[in-house]
Design a protein around this motif. Structure first.
Motif, PDB file in Angstrom:
ATOM      1  N   THR B 282       0.832  -1.214   0.000  1.00 29.32           N
ATOM      2  CA  THR B 282       0.000   0.000   0.000  1.00 29.32           C
ATOM      3  C   THR B 282       0.859   1.253   0.000  1.00 29.32           C
ATOM      4  OG1 THR B 282      -0.099   0.190   2.422  1.00 29.32           O
ATOM      5  CG2 THR B 282      -1.804  -1.164   1.355  1.00 29.32           C
ATOM      6  N   GLY B 283       2.095   1.135   0.489  1.00 31.85           N
ATOM      7  CA  GLY B 283       2.975   2.306   0.548  1.00 31.85           C
ATOM      8  C   GLY B 283       2.687   3.220   1.726  1.00 31.85           C
ATOM      9  N   SER B 284       1.727   2.849   2.568  1.00 31.15           N
ATOM     10  CA  SER B 284       1.356   3.674   3.726  1.00 31.15           C
ATOM     11  C   SER B 284       2.189   3.269   4.944  1.00 31.15           C
ATOM     12  CB  SER B 284      -0.136   3.497   4.027  1.00 31.15           C
ATOM     13  OG  SER B 284      -0.413   3.926   5.346  1.00 31.15           O
ATOM     14  N   SER B 285       2.941   4.222   5.483  1.00 34.72           N
ATOM     15  CA  SER B 285       3.759   3.927   6.662  1.00 34.72           C
ATOM     16  C   SER B 285       2.889   3.552   7.859  1.00 34.72           C
ATOM     17  CB  SER B 285       4.627   5.138   7.031  1.00 34.72           C
ATOM     18  OG  SER B 285       5.440   5.480   5.958  1.00 34.72           O
ATOM     19  N   SER B 286       1.756   4.239   7.990  1.00 36.02           N
ATOM     20  CA  SER B 286       0.868   3.953   9.132  1.00 36.02           C
ATOM     21  C   SER B 286       0.375   2.508   9.074  1.00 36.02           C
ATOM     22  CB  SER B 286      -0.351   4.879   9.108  1.00 36.02           C
ATOM     23  OG  SER B 286       0.068   6.199   9.006  1.00 36.02           O
ATOM     24  N   LEU B 287      -0.030   2.076   7.859  1.00 39.17           N
ATOM     25  CA  LEU B 287      -0.520   0.699   7.734  1.00 39.17           C
ATOM     26  C   LEU B 287       0.611  -0.307   7.974  1.00 39.17           C
ATOM     27  CD1 LEU B 287      -2.971   0.932   4.704  1.00 39.17           C
ATOM     28  CD2 LEU B 287      -3.548   0.558   7.103  1.00 39.17           C
ATOM     29  N   MET B 288       1.810   0.047   7.524  1.00 39.90           N
ATOM     30  CA  MET B 288       2.944  -0.860   7.751  1.00 39.90           C
ATOM     31  C   MET B 288       3.199  -1.034   9.248  1.00 39.90           C
ATOM     32  SD  MET B 288       5.916  -0.255   4.941  1.00 39.90           S
ATOM     33  CE  MET B 288       5.468   1.151   3.964  1.00 39.90           C
ATOM     34  N   VAL B 289       3.184   0.096   9.976  1.00 35.98           N
ATOM     35  CA  VAL B 289       3.411   0.028  11.436  1.00 35.98           C
ATOM     36  C   VAL B 289       2.284  -0.764  12.095  1.00 35.98           C
ATOM     37  CG1 VAL B 289       3.516   1.395  13.555  1.00 35.98           C
ATOM     38  CG2 VAL B 289       4.741   2.164  11.514  1.00 35.98           C
TER      39      VAL B 289
END
Lengths: 128, 464
Positions: B282-289
């Motif tokens: 997704t490229g979303s840092s929040s989702l990765m965390v």
């Protein structure tokens, strides 16, 4: 008269634990360790790979890039790897016999033990 | 038919009855939710995307049968050890010994798989941050030791901990799904493989995928292990187990949808941490965390529940002298089966440190599968030996014997699925259980007190 089991010594208990450990590690871990078990997929990489040749559309290409595969060559092995599901009927029959035989063995021996349990708990012929 | 004589049971230190339905749910889902975070995706590798989805639903049916059957028997045989105690009362000591081993092996291997995943995840994240080649082993060892210590200290603390981290891991899957649905992903969902390459292995791939399809739910029956520590087993066990199944069916479907849409099936089929990988795409840092924490929490909760369940099965066998009675001790202060907890640590470590993830997962699945096969004839024997009305049941499952029959058919299909690609492990596992059974019957059983193997206040079984 109720069955009185023998008292097991500490050394005997340790031996039993070691036997169980040896069976666990021997039967399950050693085949893995020796590389006898496992179903590795076999890659069939193509020469001069391109995303199109590997069947990857534009959206999939961007997915690969986000996963750390910048070009088709880097994903070649993963994309072309396949399981081989050919099998022999003899091997299948061995498996069926092993599974069914195992359960028959356990249930029959269990039943013999279970009758002793019931007899001691309730008495012979239902006269508990 | 005679009743059990009112003999006074010898006084012994028992486990604390402190758990409610929420804890039962957390124990079941906590062990299993990790199946959405890793392992299930190998089913996509074995059969393709469609096969992965079919396996998800067929396995859901299999576990619905398991939950129906298990709720009836466990709510009636409310003793520590769950299926182990059932086998002891319904089939016999050797079967109980085998079922105890199924449980211990399934949960210990699952615990090892969880620790491997944590190590792999940390390695992946370290690589993303530019620190490649992280040594995973210290993290694997620390995970197992820390959770074993938590279990050593007390069941309420460890399962309350599970409740919190399980809830977080579940919410993380929902949030990922919602975020992707509402356009938070830089890369669009793509299901073209469903139409372009729906069944790369043909129909055989669907059967083969069932092998890892079980991983979506494997361990839900672990709710029964805590029967002796539940305040109201007749109510809490069926409720907690059924709620757990529903939770998992929802989570499994969402997981398949998000991962299949964001990850090419060839990669997904061999990924170590698929949900975290989906967040990466997704490229979303929040989702990765979020998914990083979710994966850590899910694996931790699962490993925690596995230690709880495996140690209780081992403890029960020690208490009954199926194993050296030294294992049957309860900690005088914490009231936990502390010796069993400590003993199982090295076994988990051997496999976590020395075996590949898919092999460890397969051993866990195989032990679970043997246990589900046992449930089919155990249920039939239970109703035959004590027909409805002869004993008080906490819950009566409907349509008997249909669930047992369906379960047997699905188990047979899954044996074939495991045989496709992992036949050697299947034979190795059977060799282990056959050897262990012969050892028990011809040696160990002499130390077992016969009459003590039947502790329920039931009448004599019919036919005996």
């Amino acid at each position: 008269m109720a069955y009185q089991p023998p008292k097991q010594s500490l050394a005997g208990q340790i031996v039993d634990v070691v036997v169980l450990l040896v069976m666990t590690v021997g039967a399950l871990y050693v085949p893995l360790y020796m590389g006898l078990a496992g179903a590795a997929k076999t890659p069939a990489p193509i020469e001069n790979p391109t995303w199109e040749a590997l069947g990857q559309n534009e959206a999939e290409q961007s997915q690969w890039a986000a996963l750390g595969f910048p070009d088709a060559a880097s994903a070649n092995d993963i994309i072309t790897a396949r399981f081989d599901y050919t099998f022999s009927w003899a091997a299948l029959i061995v498996m069926v016999v092993a599974v069914v035989g195992y359960f028959i063995l356990v249930v029959r021996l269990s039943d013999k033990e279970y009758r002793e349990v019931i007899e001691e708990r309730f008495g012979k012929n239902g006269k508990g | 038919m005679s009743n059990v004589s009112a003999t006074a049971a010898p006084e012994r230190l028992g486990l604390l009855r402190v758990l409610g339905p929420g804890h039962v749910w957390a124990l079941g889902v906590g062990i299993v939710l990790v199946g959405e975070y890793m392992g299930w995706n190998f089913s996509v590798g074995k059969g393709g995307m469609i096969a992965g989805l079919v396996a998800c639903w067929v396995a859901g049916l299999l576990y619905t049968c398991v939950a129906m059957i298990d709720s009836e028997v466990t709510s009636t045989v409310a003793a520590a050890g769950g299926q182990y105690a059932q086998a002891k009362h319904i089939v016999g000591p050797l079967m109980a010994f085998n079922v105890g081993l199924f449980l211990v092996m399934a949960y210990t291997m699952l615990e090892a798989a969880n620790a491997i995943t944590i190590g792999f995840l940390l390695d992946t994240v370290a690589g993303m941050l530019g620190h490649t080649g992280l040594n995973q082993q210290p993290f694997i060892i620390m995970t197992i030791l820390a959770l074993a210590y938590l279990n050593y200290r007390g069941v309420l603390a460890s399962l309350s901990f599970n409740l919190v981290i399980t809830a977080f891991a579940f919410v993380a899957i929902i949030l990922l799904f919602l975020a992707v649905q509402f356009g938070a992903s830089a890369v669009p969902l793509d299901f073209s493989a469903v139409s372009n390459e729906p069944l790369p292995y043909g129909w055989l791939g669907i059967v083969a995928a069932l092998h890892f399809g079980l991983w979506y739910y494997l361990g839900i029956e672990g709710t029964c292990q805590a029967a002796e520590e539940v305040r109201s087993p007749a109510r809490s066990l069926p409720f907690g187990t059924m709620a757990g199944i529903m939770t998992l069916v929802i989570a499994a479907t969402l997981t398949w949808y998000v991962c299949s849409g964001l990850i090419p099936w060839e990669y997904l089929g061999q990924a170590g941490t698929p949900l975290f990988d989906a967040a990466r795409v997704t490229g979303s840092s929040s989702l990765m965390v979020l998914l990083f924490i979710g994966t850590v929490f899910a694996t931790t909760a699962s490993a925690n529940g596995c230690i709880n369940d495996a140690s209780r099965a081992w403890f029960s066998m020690g208490r009954d002298r199926y194993l050296p009675s030294w294992f049957g001790a309860v900690h005088p202060r914490y009231r936990t089966p502390y010796r069993s907890i400590v003993f199982l640590i090295p076994i988990a470590l051997i496999f976590a440190l020395g075996a590949p993830l898919d092999q460890v997962v397969t051993f866990s699945i195989l032990s679970g599968l043997l246990g589900y096969t046992f449930m089919t004839f155990n249920m039939v024997m239970f109703r035959k030996k004590w027909p409805l009305g002869t004993i008080k049941r906490g819950y009566v499952h409907p349509w008997h014997p249909l669930p047992a029959f369906v379960l047997l058919v699905l188990c047979a299909a899954t044996y074939f699925a495991v045989f496709l690609g992992y036949g050697t492990q299947l034979i190795a596992m059977l060799c282990f259980y056959i050897l262990a059974s012969l050892w028990f019957h011809f040696w160990r059983y002499r130390f077992v007190k016969r009459g003590d193997q039947f502790t329920m206040p039931w009448p004599r079984p019919q036919g005996y």
